[in-house]
Design a protein around this motif. Structure first.
Motif, PDB file in Angstrom:
ATOM      1  N   MET A 148      -3.518  -6.373 -15.269  1.00 16.26           N
ATOM      2  CA  MET A 148      -2.411  -6.120 -14.287  1.00 16.26           C
ATOM      3  C   MET A 148      -1.051  -6.775 -14.753  1.00 16.26           C
ATOM      4  N   THR A 149       0.140  -5.837 -14.922  1.00 18.86           N
ATOM      5  CA  THR A 149       1.352  -6.387 -15.309  1.00 18.86           C
ATOM      6  C   THR A 149       1.987  -7.434 -14.323  1.00 18.86           C
ATOM      7  N   THR A 150       2.993  -8.169 -14.904  1.00 18.52           N
ATOM      8  CA  THR A 150       3.481  -9.117 -13.888  1.00 18.52           C
ATOM      9  C   THR A 150       4.155  -8.526 -12.643  1.00 18.52           C
ATOM     10  N   ALA A 151       4.941  -7.452 -13.108  1.00 19.86           N
ATOM     11  CA  ALA A 151       5.637  -6.763 -11.933  1.00 19.86           C
ATOM     12  C   ALA A 151       4.948  -6.139 -10.897  1.00 19.86           C
ATOM     13  N   LEU A 152       3.399  -5.686 -11.271  1.00 19.68           N
ATOM     14  CA  LEU A 152       2.638  -5.172 -10.456  1.00 19.68           C
ATOM     15  C   LEU A 152       1.903  -6.168  -9.575  1.00 19.68           C
ATOM     16  N   ALA A 153       1.624  -7.471 -10.292  1.00 20.20           N
ATOM     17  CA  ALA A 153       1.118  -8.274  -9.652  1.00 20.20           C
ATOM     18  C   ALA A 153       2.170  -9.045  -8.621  1.00 20.20           C
ATOM     19  N   GLU A 154       3.347  -9.054  -8.752  1.00 21.64           N
ATOM     20  CA  GLU A 154       4.414  -9.456  -7.888  1.00 21.64           C
ATOM     21  C   GLU A 154       4.440  -8.440  -6.604  1.00 21.64           C
ATOM     22  N   TYR A 155       4.241  -7.173  -6.914  1.00 21.98           N
ATOM     23  CA  TYR A 155       4.363  -6.058  -5.925  1.00 21.98           C
ATOM     24  C   TYR A 155       2.970  -6.223  -4.979  1.00 21.98           C
ATOM     25  N   ARG A 156       1.962  -6.212  -5.576  1.00 19.52           N
ATOM     26  CA  ARG A 156       0.683  -6.347  -4.970  1.00 19.52           C
ATOM     27  C   ARG A 156       0.286  -7.891  -5.070  1.00 19.52           C
ATOM     28  N   ARG A 157       1.086  -8.330  -4.123  1.00 18.26           N
ATOM     29  CA  ARG A 157       0.716 -10.052  -4.026  1.00 18.26           C
ATOM     30  C   ARG A 157      -0.132 -10.434  -2.923  1.00 18.26           C
ATOM     31  N   LEU A 158      -0.809  -9.676  -2.089  1.00 11.93           N
ATOM     32  CA  LEU A 158      -1.499  -9.955  -0.932  1.00 11.93           C
ATOM     33  C   LEU A 158      -3.106  -9.825  -1.519  1.00 11.93           C
ATOM     34  N   GLN A 159      -3.663 -10.934  -1.622  1.00  7.22           N
ATOM     35  CA  GLN A 159      -5.015 -10.839  -2.082  1.00  7.22           C
ATOM     36  C   GLN A 159      -6.195 -10.737  -0.649  1.00  7.22           C
ATOM     37  N   HIS A 160      -7.052  -9.645  -1.130  1.00  5.02           N
ATOM     38  CA  HIS A 160      -8.413  -9.558  -0.056  1.00  5.02           C
ATOM     39  C   HIS A 160      -9.589  -9.294  -0.902  1.00  5.02           C
ATOM     40  N   ASN A 161     -10.518  -9.981  -0.804  1.00  6.21           N
ATOM     41  CA  ASN A 161     -11.903 -10.085  -1.574  1.00  6.21           C
ATOM     42  C   ASN A 161     -11.743 -10.073  -2.816  1.00  6.21           C
ATOM     43  N   GLY A 162     -10.663 -10.964  -3.070  1.00  8.05           N
ATOM     44  CA  GLY A 162     -10.361 -11.136  -4.640  1.00  8.05           C
ATOM     45  C   GLY A 162      -9.697 -10.022  -5.492  1.00  8.05           C
ATOM     46  N   GLN A 163      -9.343  -9.082  -4.626  1.00  7.05           N
ATOM     47  CA  GLN A 163      -8.469  -7.853  -5.280  1.00  7.05           C
ATOM     48  C   GLN A 163      -7.085  -7.922  -4.927  1.00  7.05           C
ATOM     49  N   PRO A 164      -5.923  -7.565  -5.698  1.00  5.09           N
ATOM     50  CA  PRO A 164      -4.637  -7.352  -5.172  1.00  5.09           C
ATOM     51  C   PRO A 164      -4.509  -6.360  -4.201  1.00  5.09           C
ATOM     52  N   HIS A 165      -3.809  -6.355  -3.305  1.00  4.31           N
ATOM     53  CA  HIS A 165      -3.311  -5.218  -2.455  1.00  4.31           C
ATOM     54  C   HIS A 165      -1.754  -5.399  -2.041  1.00  4.31           C
ATOM     55  N   TYR A 166      -1.244  -3.998  -1.655  1.00  2.00           N
ATOM     56  CA  TYR A 166       0.207  -3.976  -1.388  1.00  2.00           C
ATOM     57  C   TYR A 166       0.484  -4.614   0.044  1.00  2.00           C
ATOM     58  N   GLY A 167      -0.476  -4.137   1.234  1.00  2.00           N
ATOM     59  CA  GLY A 167      -0.261  -4.699   2.268  1.00  2.00           C
ATOM     60  C   GLY A 167      -1.442  -4.671   3.175  1.00  2.00           C
ATOM     61  N   GLN A 168      -1.245  -5.157   4.605  1.00  2.00           N
ATOM     62  CA  GLN A 168      -2.281  -5.350   5.395  1.00  2.00           C
ATOM     63  C   GLN A 168      -1.778  -4.290   6.661  1.00  2.00           C
ATOM     64  N   HIS A 169      -2.608  -3.597   7.230  1.00  2.00           N
ATOM     65  CA  HIS A 169      -2.355  -2.624   8.202  1.00  2.00           C
ATOM     66  C   HIS A 169      -3.666  -2.732   9.199  1.00  2.00           C
ATOM     67  N   LEU A 170      -2.918  -3.190  10.304  1.00  2.00           N
ATOM     68  CA  LEU A 170      -3.833  -3.504  11.669  1.00  2.00           C
ATOM     69  C   LEU A 170      -3.506  -2.462  12.470  1.00  2.00           C
ATOM     70  N   ILE A 171      -4.804  -1.628  13.006  1.00  2.00           N
ATOM     71  CA  ILE A 171      -4.499  -0.540  13.975  1.00  2.00           C
ATOM     72  C   ILE A 171      -5.384  -0.982  15.355  1.00  2.00           C
ATOM     73  N   ALA A 172      -4.533  -0.975  16.524  1.00  2.00           N
ATOM     74  CA  ALA A 172      -5.248  -1.466  17.672  1.00  2.00           C
ATOM     75  C   ALA A 172      -5.132  -0.480  18.679  1.00  2.00           C
ATOM     76  N   THR A 173      -6.427  -0.468  19.492  1.00  2.00           N
ATOM     77  CA  THR A 173      -6.315   0.531  20.700  1.00  2.00           C
ATOM     78  C   THR A 173      -6.560  -0.107  21.669  1.00  2.00           C
TER      79      THR A 173
END
Length: 130
Positions: A1-26
């Motif tokens: 992964m490029t440095t720019a992409l690693a900065e953009y997808r900085r959230l780690q979940h299960n060892g993988q880079p992600h852009y964001g966390q989304h919680l949906i509640a009812t």
């Protein structure tokens, strides 16, 4: 992964880079505070603060709709995305979306929900966006 992409997808979940966390509640069977625009405005502000987000301006919030579909919709923009609510006056239900590219705790979201609205039931799903 490029440095720019690693900065953009900085959230780690299960060892993988992600852009964001989304919680949906009812949230079903909430207290009468769900009927108050002032209280729901405060809810959005406190939610942002308690999950450690930087608010961007004041919440935008209004009651509209007709009949059994009347309720409050509101959004609190945050530096890292938004917190959005939709309510139903007739049943005192609320649907909440919290999306951020900065990580937050589901337990904190649940605590704020309980503190403000005392729902009879809450179901949450958390997704991670790549």
């Amino acid at each position: 992964m490029t440095t720019a992409l690693a900065e953009y997808r900085r959230l780690q979940h299960n060892g993988q880079p992600h852009y964001g966390q989304h919680l949906i509640a009812t949230c079903l069977g909430c207290s009468e505070d769900i009927l108050s625009i002032e209280r729901m405005t405060k809810f959005l502000q406190v939610m942002a603060d308690d999950i450690d987000m930087v608010r961007f301006g004041d919440p935008v919030i209004a009651r509209f709709g007709g009949g059994i579909e009347t309720g409050i919709s509101g959004v609190q923009l945050i530096e890292t995305s938004a917190i959005v609510i939709h309510t139903n006056d007739a049943h005192r239900d609320m649907y909440l979306d919290v999306f951020s590219c900065k990580e937050f705790e589901e337990e904190t979201v649940r605590r704020v929900l309980d503190d403000f609205l005392s729902p009879s039931s809450v179901t949450c799903e958390v997704f991670y966006r790549k």
